[in-house]
Motif scaffolding. Structure first.
Motif, PDB file in Angstrom:
ATOM      1  N   ALA A  90      -1.011 -32.849  29.055  1.00 61.56           N
ATOM      2  CA  ALA A  90      -0.651 -33.361  30.380  1.00 61.56           C
ATOM      3  C   ALA A  90       0.892 -33.807  30.538  1.00 61.56           C
ATOM      4  O   ALA A  90       1.275 -34.262  29.573  1.00 61.56           O
ATOM      5  N   MET A  91       1.512 -33.409  31.563  1.00 60.84           N
ATOM      6  CA  MET A  91       2.995 -33.488  31.825  1.00 60.84           C
ATOM      7  C   MET A  91       3.370 -34.657  32.697  1.00 60.84           C
ATOM      8  O   MET A  91       3.050 -34.814  33.783  1.00 60.84           O
ATOM      9  N   GLU A  92       4.038 -35.735  32.006  1.00 58.36           N
ATOM     10  CA  GLU A  92       4.702 -36.326  32.736  1.00 58.36           C
ATOM     11  C   GLU A  92       6.051 -35.945  33.520  1.00 58.36           C
ATOM     12  O   GLU A  92       6.994 -35.585  32.552  1.00 58.36           O
ATOM     13  N   PRO A  93       6.060 -35.862  34.756  1.00 56.28           N
ATOM     14  CA  PRO A  93       7.225 -35.169  35.369  1.00 56.28           C
ATOM     15  C   PRO A  93       8.589 -35.712  35.667  1.00 56.28           C
ATOM     16  O   PRO A  93       9.234 -35.290  36.495  1.00 56.28           O
ATOM     17  N   GLY A  94       8.529 -37.013  35.131  1.00 59.89           N
ATOM     18  CA  GLY A  94       9.974 -37.780  35.528  1.00 59.89           C
ATOM     19  C   GLY A  94      10.852 -38.121  34.057  1.00 59.89           C
ATOM     20  O   GLY A  94       9.953 -38.831  33.460  1.00 59.89           O
ATOM     21  N   VAL A  95      11.829 -37.431  34.095  1.00 57.25           N
ATOM     22  CA  VAL A  95      12.506 -37.829  32.791  1.00 57.25           C
ATOM     23  C   VAL A  95      13.837 -38.742  33.119  1.00 57.25           C
ATOM     24  O   VAL A  95      14.552 -38.336  33.823  1.00 57.25           O
ATOM     25  N   PRO A  96      13.599 -40.044  32.670  1.00 59.12           N
ATOM     26  CA  PRO A  96      14.710 -40.788  33.068  1.00 59.12           C
ATOM     27  C   PRO A  96      16.149 -40.574  31.782  1.00 59.12           C
ATOM     28  O   PRO A  96      16.122 -39.730  30.806  1.00 59.12           O
ATOM     29  N   CYS A  97      17.056 -41.429  32.123  1.00 59.40           N
ATOM     30  CA  CYS A  97      18.262 -41.235  31.371  1.00 59.40           C
ATOM     31  C   CYS A  97      18.282 -41.631  30.000  1.00 59.40           C
ATOM     32  O   CYS A  97      19.131 -41.642  29.150  1.00 59.40           O
ATOM     33  N   ARG A  98      17.558 -42.721  29.872  1.00 62.92           N
ATOM     34  CA  ARG A  98      17.296 -43.482  28.722  1.00 62.92           C
ATOM     35  C   ARG A  98      18.334 -44.264  28.160  1.00 62.92           C
ATOM     36  O   ARG A  98      18.335 -44.753  26.939  1.00 62.92           O
ATOM     37  N   ARG A  99      19.247 -44.551  28.870  1.00 59.66           N
ATOM     38  CA  ARG A  99      20.622 -45.261  28.628  1.00 59.66           C
ATOM     39  C   ARG A  99      20.912 -46.535  29.351  1.00 59.66           C
ATOM     40  O   ARG A  99      21.323 -47.459  28.864  1.00 59.66           O
ATOM     41  N   CYS A 100      20.371 -46.342  30.416  1.00 58.53           N
ATOM     42  CA  CYS A 100      20.625 -47.609  31.502  1.00 58.53           C
ATOM     43  C   CYS A 100      19.947 -48.851  31.114  1.00 58.53           C
ATOM     44  O   CYS A 100      18.911 -48.779  30.246  1.00 58.53           O
ATOM     45  N   ILE A 101      20.299 -49.818  31.730  1.00 55.83           N
ATOM     46  CA  ILE A 101      19.690 -51.223  31.503  1.00 55.83           C
ATOM     47  C   ILE A 101      18.276 -51.334  31.777  1.00 55.83           C
ATOM     48  O   ILE A 101      17.233 -51.846  30.850  1.00 55.83           O
ATOM     49  N   ARG A 102      17.688 -50.663  32.986  1.00 53.95           N
ATOM     50  CA  ARG A 102      16.241 -50.504  33.208  1.00 53.95           C
ATOM     51  C   ARG A 102      15.833 -49.733  32.326  1.00 53.95           C
ATOM     52  O   ARG A 102      14.395 -50.047  31.810  1.00 53.95           O
ATOM     53  N   CYS A 103      16.047 -48.615  31.554  1.00 53.07           N
ATOM     54  CA  CYS A 103      15.320 -47.978  30.547  1.00 53.07           C
ATOM     55  C   CYS A 103      15.522 -48.849  29.396  1.00 53.07           C
ATOM     56  O   CYS A 103      14.083 -48.694  28.651  1.00 53.07           O
ATOM     57  N   LYS A 104      16.467 -49.434  28.754  1.00 56.01           N
ATOM     58  CA  LYS A 104      16.421 -50.064  27.671  1.00 56.01           C
ATOM     59  C   LYS A 104      15.484 -51.288  27.698  1.00 56.01           C
ATOM     60  O   LYS A 104      14.983 -51.718  26.651  1.00 56.01           O
ATOM     61  N   GLU A 105      15.200 -52.052  29.037  1.00 58.66           N
ATOM     62  CA  GLU A 105      14.299 -52.995  29.140  1.00 58.66           C
ATOM     63  C   GLU A 105      12.526 -52.488  29.370  1.00 58.66           C
ATOM     64  O   GLU A 105      12.033 -53.359  29.242  1.00 58.66           O
ATOM     65  N   GLY A 106      12.687 -50.935  29.202  1.00 61.82           N
ATOM     66  CA  GLY A 106      11.219 -50.569  29.150  1.00 61.82           C
ATOM     67  C   GLY A 106      10.615 -50.282  30.485  1.00 61.82           C
ATOM     68  O   GLY A 106       9.523 -49.893  30.820  1.00 61.82           O
ATOM     69  N   LYS A 107      11.605 -50.529  31.501  1.00 60.00           N
ATOM     70  CA  LYS A 107      11.112 -50.080  32.893  1.00 60.00           C
ATOM     71  C   LYS A 107      11.773 -48.822  33.338  1.00 60.00           C
ATOM     72  O   LYS A 107      12.505 -48.681  34.283  1.00 60.00           O
ATOM     73  N   TYR A 108      11.539 -47.797  32.492  1.00 57.65           N
ATOM     74  CA  TYR A 108      12.295 -46.476  32.815  1.00 57.65           C
ATOM     75  C   TYR A 108      11.846 -45.651  34.082  1.00 57.65           C
ATOM     76  O   TYR A 108      12.683 -45.088  34.557  1.00 57.65           O
TER      77      TYR A 108
END
Length: 352
Positions: A90-108
């Motif tokens: 199954a393909m998750e179709p949204g790839v985040p930057c992995r670097r911003c605050i939202r990504c780092k706090e687990g809310k990518y």
């Protein structure tokens, strides 16, 4: 069409074509190339097709549609360790930057630089090949058919919405809207331990289906004030002081208003459906009941894993939601059927 990378492309509102696009290259040693086998159609796909925009996201150049897909891994990068060629995913179709605050706090899912399929300017998955990072592809157990893998995306949406509601064992849950996401919210709420699940819609066939599928009760909305509708909902479905949790998967203003009035004091409301940007809202009822109000956007950490797990365990079934399959060359016909609300979830096969 040749055999390179056939793609279903939105040129502008109400104008789609089949094009041969280049086969995606693996940009990272952690990426994989997937041969897409099944794709579902989402309301957002239809909205882009008919309007050429959703809010501030405007189609300014040709864009491949589709984001609810499953397929088979065809090629892997040098550092991929969790997948191999031939795996069904199954393909998750949204790839985040992995670097911003939202990504780092687990809310990518709230990443401001999210690259989401079929959201301008990013191409979608309605093509023969699509590239993704390995950790955004989820291996399907043998017990889960590949067709069902295409419904992991809307199921993950329902998982995220229902997790936002923090449903407890024995809770009473009302879900407004009996479209695919609303129906899946009913199923996930049941899997999470809700004892009473009420499906609400204006379409009698949809609420009847919901009660056969996952809801314990159904309620047909009528032309009446939100207060009257809420009182009738509470009485007919024996909700006592009001529902513990209400999820709106419709986006309709009157449903949102009715929800606030139908909740018990201290209850929880989650907005899952999108409608008008601004509505009239019963803020006094919200305050005096001290309600917990939450938004919900796409899916986040562990939502896809949980969705696949629910399918594998049999706690949630999506077979009943698949009401049709069409070949890739008939993709536009499938969009027309979804726009006309024919069926629940229509899958596009291939391209072969």
């Amino acid at each position: 069409m040749s055999e390179q990378n056939p793609s279903f492309v939105l040129q502008k509102a109400n104008s789609v074509t089949f094009e041969d696009r280049p086969i995606p290259q693996l940009k990272s040693p952690y990426d994989v190339l997937v041969t897409v086998k099944f794709t579902g159609i989402c309301g957002s796909d239809v909205h882009y097709w008919t309007h050429g925009a959703i809010g501030s996201f405007v189609v300014k150049s040709p864009m491949v549609l589709g984001h609810e897909s499953a397929g088979i891994v065809t090629k892997i990068g040098d550092k991929v360790t969790t997948l191999k060629e031939g795996d069904r995913v199954a393909m998750e179709p949204g790839v985040p930057c992995r670097r911003c605050i939202r990504c780092k706090e687990g809310k990518y899912n709230l990443c401001p630089d999210m690259a989401f399929a079929a959201t301008p300017p990013y191409d979608g998955t309605l093509a023969k090949y699509y590239a993704l990072p390995e950790d955004f592809c989820y291996k399907l157990p043998e017990s889960v058919p590949l067709e069902h893998g295409a419904l992991v995306e809307p199921l993950a949406v329902a998982v995220h919405i229902t997790k936002q509601a923090e449903i407890k064992n024995g809770a009473s849950v009302v879900v407004f809207g009996a479209g695919p996401v609303g129906l899946l919210c009913c199923a996930v709420a049941k899997a999470f331990g809700a004892s009473k699940i009420v499906s609400v819609d204006i379409n009698e066939e949809r609420v009847a289906f919901a009660q056969k599928y996952a809801a314990t009760h159904s309620f047909k909305a009528q032309r009446e004030s939100p207060e009257e509708s809420a009182a009738r909902l509470i009485k007919e479905c024996e909700l006592g002081p009001g529902a513990d949790v209400i999820i709106d998967a419709s986006g309709a203003e009157v449903c949102i208003q009715t929800s606030i009035h139908a909740l018990r004091t201290g209850g929880t409301y989650v907005q899952g459906g999108m409608g008008k940007s601004d509505i009239t809202f019963p803020i006094m009822a919200m305050c005096t009941k001290e309600l917990n109000l939450k938004g919900s956007f796409r899916y986040g950490a562990n939502d896809y894993e949980l969705a696949v797990g629910l399918l594998a365990s049999g706690k949630v079934s999506v077979k009943e939601l698949i009401t049709g399959q069409v070949s890739f060359k008939d993709a536009e016909k499938a969009f027309e059927d979804v726009k006309a609300a024919r069926g629940i979830k229509i899958l596009i096969e291939g391209p072969q």
